[in-house]
Enzyme design. Structure first.
Site, mmCIF file in Angstrom:
data_model
loop_
_atom_site.group_PDB
_atom_site.id
_atom_site.type_symbol
_atom_site.label_atom_id
_atom_site.label_comp_id
_atom_site.label_asym_id
_atom_site.label_seq_id
_atom_site.Cartn_x
_atom_site.Cartn_y
_atom_site.Cartn_z
ATOM 1 N N MET A 109 -9.512 25.712 -18.021
ATOM 2 C CA MET A 109 -8.473 27.013 -17.815
ATOM 3 C C MET A 109 -8.602 27.924 -19.091
ATOM 4 O O MET A 109 -8.723 29.146 -18.653
ATOM 5 C CB MET A 109 -7.171 26.568 -17.811
ATOM 6 N N VAL A 110 -8.330 27.458 -20.355
ATOM 7 C CA VAL A 110 -8.443 28.537 -21.556
ATOM 8 C C VAL A 110 -9.844 29.211 -21.704
ATOM 9 O O VAL A 110 -10.066 30.267 -21.869
ATOM 10 C CB VAL A 110 -7.737 27.994 -22.618
ATOM 11 N N TYR A 162 -2.802 12.918 -29.179
ATOM 12 C CA TYR A 162 -3.428 14.246 -29.025
ATOM 13 C C TYR A 162 -2.882 15.185 -30.182
ATOM 14 O O TYR A 162 -3.693 15.839 -30.699
ATOM 15 C CB TYR A 162 -2.965 14.709 -27.774
ATOM 16 N N ASP A 199 10.566 12.224 -20.312
ATOM 17 C CA ASP A 199 10.862 13.616 -20.584
ATOM 18 C C ASP A 199 9.875 14.309 -21.498
ATOM 19 O O ASP A 199 9.755 15.423 -21.313
ATOM 20 C CB ASP A 199 12.460 13.694 -20.857
ATOM 21 N N PRO A 213 -0.793 27.587 -29.301
ATOM 22 C CA PRO A 213 -0.404 28.105 -28.203
ATOM 23 C C PRO A 213 0.609 27.087 -27.674
ATOM 24 O O PRO A 213 0.484 25.882 -27.836
ATOM 25 C CB PRO A 213 -1.265 28.319 -27.138
HETATM 26 O O1 GFB Z 1 3.666 19.805 -18.892
HETATM 27 P P1 GFB Z 1 3.776 18.459 -19.460
HETATM 28 O O2 GFB Z 1 3.125 17.179 -19.012
HETATM 29 O O3 GFB Z 1 3.859 18.493 -21.048
HETATM 30 O O4 GFB Z 1 5.533 18.228 -19.106
HETATM 31 P P2 GFB Z 1 4.835 18.347 -22.356
HETATM 32 C C1 GFB Z 1 6.548 19.061 -19.460
HETATM 33 C C2 GFB Z 1 7.978 18.498 -18.698
HETATM 34 O O5 GFB Z 1 7.596 18.381 -17.401
HETATM 35 C C3 GFB Z 1 8.103 17.062 -19.078
HETATM 36 C C4 GFB Z 1 8.207 17.279 -16.654
HETATM 37 O O6 GFB Z 1 9.557 16.795 -19.260
HETATM 38 C C5 GFB Z 1 7.852 16.322 -17.841
HETATM 39 O O7 GFB Z 1 8.459 15.117 -17.587
HETATM 40 N N1 GFB Z 1 7.615 17.208 -15.498
HETATM 41 C C6 GFB Z 1 8.202 17.335 -14.313
HETATM 42 C C7 GFB Z 1 6.328 17.002 -15.092
HETATM 43 N N2 GFB Z 1 7.404 16.809 -13.348
HETATM 44 C C8 GFB Z 1 6.258 17.004 -13.795
HETATM 45 C C9 GFB Z 1 5.159 16.800 -13.017
HETATM 46 O O8 GFB Z 1 4.744 16.388 -11.860
HETATM 47 N N3 GFB Z 1 3.873 16.545 -13.811
HETATM 48 C C10 GFB Z 1 3.918 16.825 -15.341
HETATM 49 N N4 GFB Z 1 2.886 16.860 -16.133
HETATM 50 N N5 GFB Z 1 4.969 16.968 -15.745
HETATM 51 C C11 GFB Z 1 2.378 18.426 -23.467
HETATM 52 C C12 GFB Z 1 1.438 17.683 -23.946
HETATM 53 O O9 GFB Z 1 3.597 17.865 -23.527
HETATM 54 O O10 GFB Z 1 2.365 19.679 -23.797
HETATM 55 C C13 GFB Z 1 -0.064 18.202 -23.959
HETATM 56 O O11 GFB Z 1 1.364 16.394 -23.440
HETATM 57 C C14 GFB Z 1 0.092 19.554 -24.492
HETATM 58 O O12 GFB Z 1 -0.795 17.369 -24.437
HETATM 59 C C15 GFB Z 1 1.307 20.401 -24.004
HETATM 60 O O13 GFB Z 1 0.028 19.501 -25.784
HETATM 61 C C16 GFB Z 1 1.307 21.640 -24.782
HETATM 62 O O14 GFB Z 1 5.273 19.732 -22.792
HETATM 63 O O15 GFB Z 1 5.741 17.143 -22.170
#
Ligand code: GFB
Length: 317
Positions: free
Chosen positions: A24-25, A145, A278, A172
């Protein structure tokens, strides 16, 4: 908004390498660079495996990039980070070390390493400024990571100090947009919820599932804004301190799910699965330094979500 800082490096007429351009980026940086008068060099992981030092050395010696956007990385959302720790730490360490060291050896003039907001400590004071790096323990779900990305920031700093290379790094905040990964196991939250809300609407369901409590607070940046900031920094920033990129607005995951339901036109309500993690309770970057250089995000969250959903409908659904 502050007046744009004076350019310190010009991409004009340069051979510019964007790796990871099918992600994507990388794809957004390529889109952004199309309006610059430079020669674009792109690679995918099938063409050059950046984890292999000899492959990187051979490709860079043959193609001689002058400027490098080091975007390629093994990435994923909270579940992928938590369940594939070895890939997230090894792949990213290897990619960064190989590209940065070879960039010095082949005389790259400027390199931008893309870090991530997750390099900062879990309990960092909010909004998080750049000086918080390495001041406390990391968020456990993405520590692997984060450690690799911190190493990338430190590599760029070390090569500046020892060899005088003009290598910089940028952090970012959580990104989303066209070209995002919509696979539910490995995606980030915005893409996952767009996909889930779409499926719930199509199947006539009353709800779609959101992981965790819905209470974590996040800041989101549309990927074309992020690409614009990366190009801006490439041309106008030269310092060893990594620099944050974020729009400065936050919302809870519950509010994000509601915004996504509106964008998709889903009438029901999200439900929350508390058995899922979370992650970091709050992630908001202090992007004052970038603002002072004269850059600001221009795409609002719902506008960005609408564009992302349109891309999803055309390319994935
Ligand atoms: O986007 P996400 O996976 O990344 O999750 P992080 C953000 C929040 O959304 C968490 C919630 O609190 C998840 O529990 N969430 C709710 C979900 N429903 C969903 C779902 O269906 N899928 C996902 N994926 N999340 C990331 C890092 O952390 O931050 C990456 O793990 C990266 O490596 C990124 O650095 C910037 O914000 O938690």
């Amino acid at each position: 908004m502050a007046k744009a800082a004076k350019p310190v490096y010009s991409l004009h007429g340069k051979r510019v390498w964007v790796n990871g351009y099918r992600g994507m980026v990388g794809a957004a940086v390529v889109r952004r660079l199309q309006s610059e008068s430079c020669t674009l060099l792109t690679t995918t992981s099938e063409e050059v495996d950046l984890r292999r030092q000899s492959d990187v050395e051979a490709w860079m010696a043959a193609n001689r990039p002058q400027a490098v956007f080091l975007i390629a990385a093994t990435v994923g959302g909270i579940l992928a980070n938590d369940t594939r720790p070895a890939e997230f730490i090894y792949d990213n360490l290897a990619i960064e070390a190989n590209v940065i060291d070879t960039a010095r050896k082949t005389g790259v003039e400027k390199l931008l390493f893309m870090g991530s907001a997750c390099v900062y400590p879990r309990e960092a004071p909010q909004p998080i400024n750049e000086d918080c790096l390495l001041t406390g323990p990391l968020e456990p779900t993405n520590q692997w990571y984060a450690v690799a990305k911190i190493a990338g920031v430190k590599l760029a700093q070390a090569y500046r100090r020892q060899y005088g290379c003009d290598f910089i790094s940028a952090q970012p905040i959580n990104l989303f947009g066209p070209g995002d990964n919509f696979d539910l196991e490995s995606s980030h939250v915005a893409a996952a919820l767009l996909s889930k809300a779409h499926a719930a609407k199509a199947d006539g369901k009353a709800t779609f599932e959101v992981w965790g409590s819905g209470n974590p607070v996040r800041e989101f940046l549309y990927v074309d804004d992020a690409a614009d900031a990366l190009v801006f920094l490439m041309e106008r920033y030269s310092d060893e301190l990594p620099i944050n990129i974020g729009p400065g607005q936050v919302l809870t995951i519950r509010e994000l799910a509601e915004a996504i339901a509106r964008v998709v036109g889903f009438q029901g309500a999200p439900t929350f699965d508390a058995s899922k993690p979370d992650g970091m309770p709050k992630k908001l970057l202090d992007s004052t330094r970038l603002g002072r250089l004269g850059w600001k995000a221009t795409t609002g969250l719902e506008d960005g979500l609408r564009k992302t959903y349109a891309w999803f409908l055309e390319n994935v659904a």
